[in-house]
Design an enzyme around this catalytic site. Structure first.
Site, PDB file in Angstrom:
ATOM      1  N   HIS A 110      -0.737   0.678 -10.107  1.00  0.00           N
ATOM      2  CA  HIS A 110      -1.470  -0.266  -9.250  1.00  0.00           C
ATOM      3  C   HIS A 110      -2.157  -1.351 -10.085  1.00  0.00           C
ATOM      4  CE1 HIS A 110      -3.544  -0.622  -5.069  1.00  0.00           C
ATOM      5  NE2 HIS A 110      -3.236  -1.800  -5.561  1.00  0.00           N
ATOM      6  N   GLU A 162      -2.299   8.360  -4.128  1.00  0.00           N
ATOM      7  CA  GLU A 162      -2.609   7.471  -5.247  1.00  0.00           C
ATOM      8  C   GLU A 162      -3.957   7.846  -5.840  1.00  0.00           C
ATOM      9  OE1 GLU A 162      -3.657   2.819  -5.803  1.00  0.00           O
ATOM     10  OE2 GLU A 162      -1.694   3.192  -4.872  1.00  0.00           O
ATOM     11  N   ARG A 221       0.850  -1.183   0.000  1.00  0.00           N
ATOM     12  CA  ARG A 221       0.000   0.000   0.000  1.00  0.00           C
ATOM     13  C   ARG A 221       0.889   1.236   0.000  1.00  0.00           C
ATOM     14  NH1 ARG A 221      -3.508  -2.418  -1.782  1.00  0.00           N
ATOM     15  NH2 ARG A 221      -5.665  -2.681  -1.058  1.00  0.00           N
TER      16      ARG A 221
END
Length: 653
Positions: A614, A595, A566
Site C-alpha cells: 500500500h 491488510e 481498496r
C-alpha cells in the site's frame, strides 16, 4: 558573484539581440496596419503604461489571408472589432470565416458578436470558452454599466466561442497554415496562441506582451513560465504580442525573465518575513524599467506574493487534478460564524506560520495523534488530518473534518454520517503516483520482472525469465472507477497504445483518451473483453467485492487484475483460486483484504502475483499537493468560502 553575473550576461545578450531584431521590424504608429509576411497583416493598437493621454485601443490584431477566407486573431472590443473588420476589407474581399479569442478578457473577446454578424465562427481553447460561458454574462454586463462602462459593450451582446479545441487546432489550405495551440495556464487558464510555421510568426495574445502590460489577476506565474518555455521551442522569428509593438523571438525570454525574477524577489521578501507593501518597495529590476519605461506593477507583486503564501487557490489543483468546490456552509449561510479554533497535526513552526498567513484570526491547536485530537476538540471548529468516533462525539462545535487520505470507508462512522459535519478528503490528488504504481505492478507481470529481479538478487547472474514477456500495445484495459486515479491510469494506458474502456456511476463527459465509458451495470459484459482489469474505485456497499467469484471467472485466461483501490474490492479467496489454477495470467495488488496480508500468506508465494505494501499514495509531490489543499481549505474555511474535495457521506466518497 559568478552566480549572479551569468544570468545578467544572458539577459544583456537577449536585450542586444532584441535590439538588433527590432531594427529589422517595421516601424509602426498606433492603428497602423502592416503586411508583416505574405498574406499576414498586423494592426498596432494604442496603449501606454506611462502616457495617460493615450486612449486605450484594445488588443493588437492579426489577420491571415487564406485562399477562400480570412482568419482574424483576437476579437477586441466591439468598437475596435468594427475598426478591424473595416481594415481587413481594405486588404481583401474574402470573407472572415474565423476569429480566434486568445483568452476571455474583454479586449480580446467582447467583439465576438461583431465578427459573428460578418459570418465568422469564434475559435478558442476549451478553458477560454468555459470562462466566457460561465462568467462571461455577468462580466460582459458589468463592462457596459455605469459612467465608466463602455457604450460599445452595452450596445452589443456576448458571443461564446463555438469552435473549441483542447490542445491544438490546425487550419491549412496549402497556402497558409495557422496552428492554434494551448501551452498551459499563463495570463489566464484558457490562453491560446496562434503559430504560423510557414512565416515563423507567433501571435501570443497576452501570454507575451511587449511592455508593462501584464495583468496577473487570472494568472499562474509558475505555469506561465512553463508556457513561455514551450513557446520558445517553436521555430519563430517574429512575435506579434497582444499589446505593444512587434518584436523578435527574444521577447519570449524577456517576458519569462520578468516572472522568474519577480518570483525570486518576492520569495526572498517572504523568507525575510516582509509585508507585501515592503516587498513592493524592495523589488528592484533596472533592466525592466529600461525595457518598459516603468517599474513592476504593485498588483503584480501582490499577486505573486499571494501565490507564494497560499492566499489564492492553487490553479494546478483545479486544472490538472480536477478538484472542485462542494456543498459546505459559507459566510452567506444563515447562522454562519467565523471559526476560531482548528486542531491540526503536530506541524513544524514554518508550516504553522504558513497557516497563520492565510488565516490570521484562527488559533491552531496541535495534536500528535487522533486520541490527543479527541481530547482537545471540545471547542474546536475543525480538525485537520484526524477522524474517529471519539472526535465526532467530543467535538460539540465541529463543523469540518479534513481527512488526510483519499479513501474514507474506514473514517465514515455512523455518528459522522449522521452529523452536520462537512468531511473533505484528498480525492483526485493521488492520481499520478497511484497510476504509476498500477503500471509498476502491471509491467512487473507482463515483463516478468518478479522472476528476473528475484534471480538477480539470488544468483548475481544474467538470467532470462522462463516465460514469454507480453506487450501492452493493442491490448484492452478496463478501468473500474474513472475518478482522479482512474483518469490518470487511463491516460497512461492510452499512451501505451492500449484501448481503454471505463466504468463509473457518475455522469461525465468521456475523455478523448477513453474508448468507451459505461455504467457499472455493464461490468460483466466488459470483463471478458479486457486484457487488463484495473480497480481504482472507492470501497462502498455497492463496490464491496466487485471482483468476486463470477467476475474473476469471467476474465480472460491471459488477463491481469490490478487493484490500487481498496482491498475489499476483491474477494481474496476467489483471486487465490484463480491464480493457483492459472485461470488468469496474474494479479498486481497495492491493497489487500486483509491488510496488511499476514506473514506467509499464500499470495506472497505465488509467482503470478506481485504485492506492494500500500505505497501507491506515497511521493514527495503528492505530499506537497496534500499540504497545499489543507492550507487552501483552511483559508476557505476561515473566510467562509466553499471547501474543496467535499465527501458525499451518504455515498461514501
Amino acid at each position: 558573484m559568478r552566480c549572479r553575473l551569468l544570468p545578467l550576461l544572458v539577459l544583456v545578450g537577449c536585450l542586444a539581440s532584441v535590439a538588433r531584431a527590432a531594427d529589422e521590424l517595421p516601424k509602426m504608429k498606433f492603428n497602423d496596419v502592416k503586411e508583416v509576411a505574405p498574406g499576414v497583416f498586423f494592426r498596432y493598437s494604442a496603449i501606454s503604461a506611462t502616457d495617460k493621454d493615450v486612449v486605450f485601443g484594445g488588443s493588437n490584431n492579426i489577420w491571415v489571408l487564406f485562399e477562400d477566407y480570412v482568419v482574424v486573431i483576437d476579437a477586441n472590443f466591439p468598437k475596435e472589432a468594427a475598426d478591424v473588420i473595416a481594415a481587413v476589407k481594405k486588404t481583401t474581399d474574402r470573407p472572415i470565416r474565423y476569429v480566434f479569442d486568445t483568452h476571455h478578457h474583454g479586449d480580446h473577446a467582447y467583439g465576438n458578436a461583431v465578427f459573428a454578424k460578418e459570418g465568422a465562427s469564434v475559435v478558442s481553447q476549451a478553458n477560454c470558452a468555459k470562462l466566457l460561458r460561465l462568467n462571461g454574462p455577468k462580466e460582459f454586463a458589468d463592462a457596459g454599466k455605469g459612467p465608466m462602462g463602455r457604450k460599445d459593450v452595452a450596445d452589443s451582446s456576448l458571443k461564446v466561442p463555438n469552435v473549441i479545441f483542447d490542445d491544438k487546432l490546425v487550419l491549412d489550405d496549402g497556402t497558409q497554415r495557422v496552428e492554434f495551440l494551448f501551452m498551459g495556464h499563463a495570463h489566464t487558464a484558457g490562453d491560446g496562441v496562434a503559430y504560423l510555421p510557414k512565416h515563423m510568426i507567433l501571435c501570443t495574445g497576452d501570454a507575451c506582451v511587449n511592455g508593462a502590460f501584464n495583468f496577473m489577476g487570472h494568472s499562474d506565474s509558475a505555469s506561465w513560465i512553463r508556457a513561455l518555455e514551450k513557446m520558445q521551442q517553436l521555430d519563430v522569428k517574429m512575435i506579434c504580442p497582444g499589446h505593444g509593438p512587434l518584436a523578435g523571438k527574444d521577447l519570449l525570454e524577456k517576458q519569462k525573465h520578468y516572472f522568474v525574477e519577480l518570483r525570486e524577489q518576492v520569495a526572498k521578501g517572504i523568507s525575510a518575513d516582509k509585508s507585501v507593501e515592503d516587498v513592493i518597495k524592495a523589488v528592484d529590476m533596472p533592466w525592466y524599467k529600461e525595457w518598459t519605461g516603468t517599474t513592476p506593477a504593485g498588483d503584480n507583486v501582490k499577486h505573486v506574493y499571494a501565490e507564494l503564501t497560499g492566499r489564492i487557490t492553487p490553479w494546478d489543483l483545479v486544472e490538472d487534478f480536477g478538484i472542485y468546490e462542494g456543498p459546505s456552509p459559507t459566510k452567506d449561510t444563515p447562522g454562519w460564524k467565523a471559526p476560531k479554533r482548528i486542531v491540526v497535526p503536530n506541524l513544524m513552526p514554518a508550516r504553522l506560520a504558513e497557516l497563520k498567513r492565510v488565516a490570521p484570526e484562527i488559533e491552531f491547536i496541535s495534536a500528535k495523534t487522533a486520541e490527543d485530537a479527541a481530547k482537545i476538540c471540545a471547542d474546536a471548529d475543525a480538525i485537520i488530518g484526524y477522524s474517529s468516533a471519539d472526535i465526532v462525539k467530543n467535538g460539540k462545535n465541529l463543523r469540518w473534518i479534513q481527512i488526510g487520505h483519499a479513501g474514507v470507508d474506514k473514517d465514515l462512522s455512523k455518528e459522522l454520517v449522521a452529523s452536520p459535519i462537512v468531511v473533505t478528503n484528498l480525492q483526485r490528488l493521488n492520481g499520478p503516483n497511484v497510476a504509476d504504481q498500477a503500471f509498476a505492478l502491471l509491467l512487473c507481470l507482463t515483463r516478468d520482472l518478479r522472476e528476473v529481479v528475484g534471480q538477480q538478487s539470488i544468483d548475481f547472474a544474467w538470467k532470462k525469465p522462463k516465460t514469454t514477456e507480453q506487450e501492452l500495445h493493442g491490448k484492452t484495459m478496463l478501468v473500474v472507477g474513472l475518478g482522479g486515479i482512474g483518469t490518470q491510469i487511463a491516460r497512461r494506458a492510452d499512451a501505451f497504445g492500449m484501448r481503454v474502456r471505463a466504468i463509473d456511476p457518475k455522469d461525465m463527459e468521456k475523455p478523448s483518451f477513453v474508448f468507451s465509458l459505461d455504467k457499472p451495470a455493464k461490468l460483466m459484459g466488459l470483463i471478458p473483453q479486457a486484457d487488463v482489469v484495473v480497480l481504482a474505485c472507492p470501497l462502498t456497499k455497492e463496490t464491496y467485492q466487485i471482483m468476486g467469484d463470477e467476475q474473476i471467472a469471467a476474465m480472460k485466461k491471459t488477463g491481469y487484475l490490478i487493484n490500487v483501490g481498496r482491498g475489499g474490492l476483491v474477494k481474496t479467496t476467489s483471486l487465490v483460486y484463480a491464480l493457483e489454477k492459472k485461470n488468469i495470467a496474474g494479479a498486481g495488488l497495492d491493497v489487500s483484504d486483509p491488510e496488511p496480508l499476514p506473514e506467509g500468506h499464500v499470495l506472497f508465494r505465488l509467482q503470478n502475483a506481485v504485492i506492494s505494501p500500500h505505497i501507491g499514495g506515497q511521493s514527495p509531490e503528492s505530499a506537497d499537493r496534500a499540504w497545499r489543499l489543507f492550507r487552501e481549505n483552511i483559508r476557505r474555511f476561515a473566510a467562509g468560502e466553499p471547501l474543496l474535495c467535499v465527501v458525499d457521506k451518504a455515498k461514501g466518497y
